[in-house]
Design a protein around this motif. Structure first.
Motif, short mmCIF file in Angstrom:
data_model
loop_
_atom_site.label_atom_id
_atom_site.label_comp_id
_atom_site.label_asym_id
_atom_site.label_seq_id
_atom_site.Cartn_x
_atom_site.Cartn_y
_atom_site.Cartn_z
N GLY A 242 37.35 40.27 38.00
CA GLY A 242 36.38 39.77 37.27
C GLY A 242 36.86 38.50 36.12
O GLY A 242 35.94 38.10 35.92
N VAL A 243 38.07 38.55 35.95
CA VAL A 243 38.72 37.57 34.98
C VAL A 243 38.34 35.94 35.62
O VAL A 243 38.42 35.08 35.25
N ALA B 150 44.66 43.40 41.97
CA ALA B 150 43.56 42.13 42.49
C ALA B 150 43.97 41.14 41.82
O ALA B 150 44.17 39.87 42.51
N ALA B 151 44.16 41.08 40.31
CA ALA B 151 44.61 39.86 39.70
C ALA B 151 45.90 39.44 39.87
O ALA B 151 46.24 38.21 40.17
N VAL B 152 46.99 40.47 40.23
CA VAL B 152 48.21 40.15 40.42
C VAL B 152 48.44 39.49 41.79
O VAL B 152 48.86 38.52 42.14
N ASP B 153 47.70 39.85 42.71
CA ASP B 153 47.81 39.66 44.12
C ASP B 153 47.18 38.10 44.23
O ASP B 153 47.38 37.40 44.98
N SER B 154 46.27 37.91 43.37
CA SER B 154 45.55 36.60 43.35
C SER B 154 46.53 35.56 42.70
O SER B 154 46.13 34.30 42.62
N GLY B 155 47.58 35.96 42.11
CA GLY B 155 48.81 35.09 41.67
C GLY B 155 48.28 34.63 40.15
O GLY B 155 48.83 33.58 39.79
#
Ligand code: FAD
Ligand code: SF4
Length: 394
Positions: free
Chosen positions: A283-284, A309-314
């Protein structure tokens, strides 16, 4: 248990390929089982004439000589790892349920002060092994020390932190004394009827929690994730004893030698030990937007966490990931921003004292675990929170 080959063997060699330990040879046209056989059973099913038999012992073993709960006192440079206090807290609960004692096994060098400190946290006995060779962790020395003392005193339960050291030491000790080990436990209990240790850990990608028991061997060994169990509280004037153990380490054949220790330069707070964590999820929306999460964390004096999800998005590095494949945390306050509350995330943070969730979806499952839930857009709510906190409002 035992394994043998019957006269039906035709020497077809099919079992040789099936054995993962290369523990079968053919001699005089007959399969011969070698000493390094682990009784894994792989060969039994491949034999076309059922010539390999594994006999399983059915009789119940008598473990009445095995008593007391032990914790491995992991230290580095004289500082006890925080997981030791967590294991002491949990070990105390298990020992009380069993009406047995709680001990810490403490290998190290000039470590009497650590032993005294541990007594103040409700430890009945500290086995102190004070040797120069044990100043730094070494697999061979530490495995020898643990295995020798376990053989001498027969504890019924041995717990270690699932740290880099515990993950290396635990399996070596278990193999040396021929018992089982459940790695990475997130919960431990005692079965009321059988008094066996119930060792629970995530399995099948975290989709189920498996409870594992060690029925036929002692001690029951487990490594436990740091940050999952509540740390023991200080108890003034607790009466425990320190038992100095003298082991002859010259018998240990060293295959490795520590030549130098190079410290990693950390650029972030260790989230496993943070008191307050502000975590951001999908959501960030972007790496840049994570500055808002950082600002809230800084305002509160906390650390920044993240969902996978945030980590995988880099958007943020893996050191910040909370959850099953990240770090398990149990801070005083955990603020989840734009995180839905998937089971793999929850398993890493649900022991936090206070959980605050900010999410625009009122049906997000994170709200089922939140102490306080704020339904709305994080980009509106977080700046307001920062403003209020900076203005000194409570
Ligand atoms: P999403 O599930 O996409 O949720 C995003 C949330 O943000 C939604 O609820 C949405 O309503 C909310 N939102 C969107 N915009 C806003 C806004 N403007 N304001 C407020 N709210 C908003 N996940 C982990 O976190 N840690 C792990 O260690 C981990 N390990 C895993 C291991 C395995 C084997 C597997 C299969 C998965 C693992 N996962 C892990 C992934 C996990 O299943 C989820 O996919 C992940 O946690 C979802 O992350 P999220 O909540 O950030 O994203
Ligand atoms: Fe003998 Fe069976 Fe092994 Fe073939 S598979 S060599 S028959 S034990």
């Amino acid at each position: 248990m035992g394994i043998f080959v019957t006269e039906e063997c035709t020497g077809c060699k099919l079992c040789i390929r099936s054995c993962p330990f290369a523990a079968i040879e053919i001699k005089d046209n007959q399969a011969v089982i070698l000493d390094n056989c682990t009784l894994c059973g792989s060969c039994e099913s491949v034999c076309p004439v059922q010539a390999i038999k594994i006999e399983k012992e059915e009789k119940t073993k008598d473990f009445s000589d095995y008593k007391n709960v032990w914790v491995f006192g992991e230290q580095r440079e004289g500082d006890l790892n925080s997981v030791v206090h967590e294991l002491v807290g949990q070990g105390r609960r298990l020992a009380n349920k069993l009406k047995e004692n709680l001990s810490v096994i403490l290998p190290g060098y000039q470590n009497i002060a650590q032993a005294k400190e541990l007594i103040n946290y409700g430890v009945d006995k500290v086995y102190l092994i004070d040797k120069k060779e044990l100043a730094e962790y070494n697999d061979e020395y530490y495995t020898y020390v643990m295995a020798e003392l376990i053989k001498k005193y027969n504890p019924s339960i041995v717990l270690m932190g699932a740290t880099t050291i515990g993950r290396s030491l635990g399996p070596r000790v278990a193999a040396r004394i021929k018992t089982g080990l459940t790695a990475d436990c997130t919960s431990l209990d005692i079965d009321d009827k059988s008094k066996i240790l119930l060792q629970t850990r995530p399995a099948f990608g975290g989709n189920i929690m498996a409870t594992i028991v060690c029925k036929n061997h002692r001690p029951q060994m487990a490594t436990v994730r740091p940050g999952v169990m509540k740390a023991a509280e200080k108890r003034e004037n607790y009466e425990g004893i320190i038992s100095k153990e003298d082991l002859d380490l010259s018998k240990v054949i060293l295959k490795t030698e520590v030549i130098d220790i190079v410290r990693e330069i950390e650029d972030s707070i260790n989230i496993a030990e943070a008191d307050i964590i502000v975590s951001g999820g999908r959501g960030v929306g972007s790496g840049e937007n994570f500055n808002l999460i950082r600002e809230l964390a800084d305002t509160l004096g906390g650390a920044v966490g993240a969902s996978r999800a945030a980590v995988d998005s880099g958007w943020i590095s893996h050191d910040h990931q909370v959850g099953q494949t990240g770090t398990t945390v149990a801070p005083r306050i955990y603020i989840a921003c734009g995180i839905s509350g998937a089971v793999q995330h929850l398993v890493g943070m649900k022991s936090s004292d206070i959980i605050i969730a900010i999410n625009k979806d009122p049906g997000a499952s994170i709200f089922n675990y939140a102490t306080y839930g704020l339904v709305g857009d994080l980009f509106k709510i977080i700046p307001l929170l920062i403003e209020q906190l900076k203005s000194g409002a409570t």
